[in-house]
Write an enzyme that holds these catalytic residues in place. Structure first.
Site, PDB file in Angstrom:
ATOM      1  CG  ASN A  96       6.724   2.007  -2.750  1.00 35.95           C
ATOM      2  OD1 ASN A  96       5.976   1.056  -2.084  1.00 35.95           O
ATOM      3  ND2 ASN A  96       6.903   3.142  -1.927  1.00 35.95           N
ATOM      4  CE  LYS A 139       4.370   5.248  -3.773  1.00 37.14           C
ATOM      5  NZ  LYS A 139       4.241   6.827  -3.478  1.00 37.14           N
ATOM      6  CG  HIS A 199       8.190   5.942   1.189  1.00 33.79           C
ATOM      7  ND1 HIS A 199       7.261   6.853   1.405  1.00 33.79           N
ATOM      8  CD2 HIS A 199       8.564   5.752  -0.170  1.00 33.79           C
ATOM      9  CE1 HIS A 199       6.926   7.053  -0.195  1.00 33.79           C
ATOM     10  NE2 HIS A 199       7.798   6.401  -0.922  1.00 33.79           N
ATOM     11  CD  GLU A 232       3.722   7.491  -0.189  1.00 37.89           C
ATOM     12  OE1 GLU A 232       3.619   6.424   0.034  1.00 37.89           O
ATOM     13  OE2 GLU A 232       3.754   8.302  -1.116  1.00 37.89           O
ATOM     14  CD  GLU A 279      11.763   7.808  -2.688  1.00 40.58           C
ATOM     15  OE1 GLU A 279      11.194   7.344  -3.759  1.00 40.58           O
ATOM     16  OE2 GLU A 279      10.865   7.521  -1.577  1.00 40.58           O
ATOM     17  N   GLY A 301       5.062  11.228  -6.329  1.00 42.91           N
ATOM     18  CA  GLY A 301       3.630  11.243  -6.713  1.00 42.91           C
ATOM     19  C   GLY A 301       3.392  12.495  -7.486  1.00 42.91           C
ATOM     20  CB  SER A 306       7.805  12.254 -10.465  1.00 43.05           C
ATOM     21  OG  SER A 306       6.887  12.573  -9.630  1.00 43.05           O
TER      22      SER A 306
HETATM   23  C1  PEP Z   1       7.869   6.507  -4.003  1.00 39.98           C
HETATM   24  O1  PEP Z   1       7.031   6.290  -3.775  1.00 39.98           O
HETATM   25  O2  PEP Z   1       8.999   6.369  -3.597  1.00 39.98           O
HETATM   26  C2  PEP Z   1       7.986   7.262  -5.463  1.00 39.98           C
HETATM   27  C3  PEP Z   1       9.097   7.864  -5.845  1.00 39.98           C
HETATM   28  O3  PEP Z   1       6.758   7.325  -6.037  1.00 39.98           O
HETATM   29  P1  PEP Z   1       6.539   8.119  -7.338  1.00 39.98           P
HETATM   30  O4  PEP Z   1       7.627   7.265  -8.200  1.00 39.98           O
HETATM   31  O5  PEP Z   1       5.408   7.821  -7.778  1.00 39.98           O
HETATM   32  O6  PEP Z   1       7.009   9.760  -7.296  1.00 39.98           O
END
Ligand code: PEP
Length: 252
Positions: free
Chosen positions: A9, A11, A95, A97, A167, A173, A212
């Site tokens: 992703n 983003k 997601h 976000e 997630e 992040g 992460s």
């Molecule tokens: C994500 O945006 O779905 C995500 C898992 O981000 P990160 O790997 O940066 O934690």
């Protein structure tokens, strides 16, 4: 046996020039026969160009979001049919976000899942708890609520062409991943929840971990029996790291 997925992703990162460099590295370092499906989700505005650059490679094109409605007066929105039309095969829905920053409800996310599925896309449904929920022992409750709304609206059968991504919001992040045990526990819970409706579908559903994931922790996370790959944010912007993560995903 479930074939794992590693999905990147991107983003809201990149530019035409930066994307071209990343794509060049992804293509140059691509394994000939990866053991997992590899999905790349650039920002909407770059989908077509990146899709063209990746055509014929191991990489599969995905989008980061989709409109729940099919067409009409929805200024600024993009439909599932449009994404399909330009070569997308996957789309992320729900997601954290989008849930948190843009106040997307469980019901809206379920409608997006349905819209994507009905147009032949593979929706990747993101579910996950916030830190306060985990600390209050409410992880399963939150995940069950997010999942059940989709199962109610769309039916468990849609997961035949659908993916779940667990997630935990506190891991996205932040550099703080869930431990493999924490991930496995929630993944097993999700699979059990689907199995209560349809055991065969549950056994075949791919459940990704996101939060992460890095080159250094992917293998131990992906080794758990109910973890079928990952949804990768930050680390998907570095070709060598993303491809190390891809290499860590093997059918269990
Ligand atoms: C994500 O945006 O779905 C995500 C898992 O981000 P990160 O790997 O940066 O934690």
């Amino acid at each position: 046996m479930r074939r794992p997925i590693v999905a990147g992703n991107w983003k809201m990162h990149g530019s035409r020039a930066e994307n071209a460099r990343l794509v060049e590295e992804l293509l140059a370092q691509a394994p000939a026969a990866p053991a997992a499906d590899c999905v790349v989700c650039p920002p909407l505005v770059y989908l077509q160009e990146v899709g063209r650059q990746l055509r014929g490679s191991i990489y599969i094109l995905g989008a980061q979001d989709v409109c729940a409605d099919t067409q009409g007066a929805f200024t600024g929105e993009v439909s599932a049919a449009m994404l399909k039309d330009i070569g997308c095969e996957y789309v992320i829905v729900g997601h954290s976000e989008r849930r948190l920053l843009y106040r997307e409800s469980d019901q809206l996310v379920a409608r997006k899942f349905s819209a994507a599925h009905s147009k032949g896309l593979v929706p990747i449904l993101c579910v996950g708890e916030q830190l306060a929920d985990r600390e209050a022992g409410r992880t399963n409750e939150i995940v069950a609520r997010q999942l059940d709304v989709v199962l109610e609206l769309c039916g468990a059968g849609t997961l035949e062409r659908g993916v779940i991504a667990y997630e935990p919001v506190w891991a996205i992040g932040t550099g703080r991943n869930a431990t493999p045990d924490q991930a496995q526990e929630v993944h097993a819970f999700i699979r059990g929840r689907i199995a209560a409706r349809d055991a065969k579908i549950a056994a075949a559903t791919r459940i990704l971990y996101g939060g992460s994931v890095k080159a250094g922790n992917a293998a131990e996370l992906f080794n758990r029996p109910d973890v079928d790959g990952g949804l990768i944010g930050g680390a998907s912007l570095k070709a060598d790291e993303f491809l190390t993560i891809l290499a860590a995903a093997r059918p269990g």
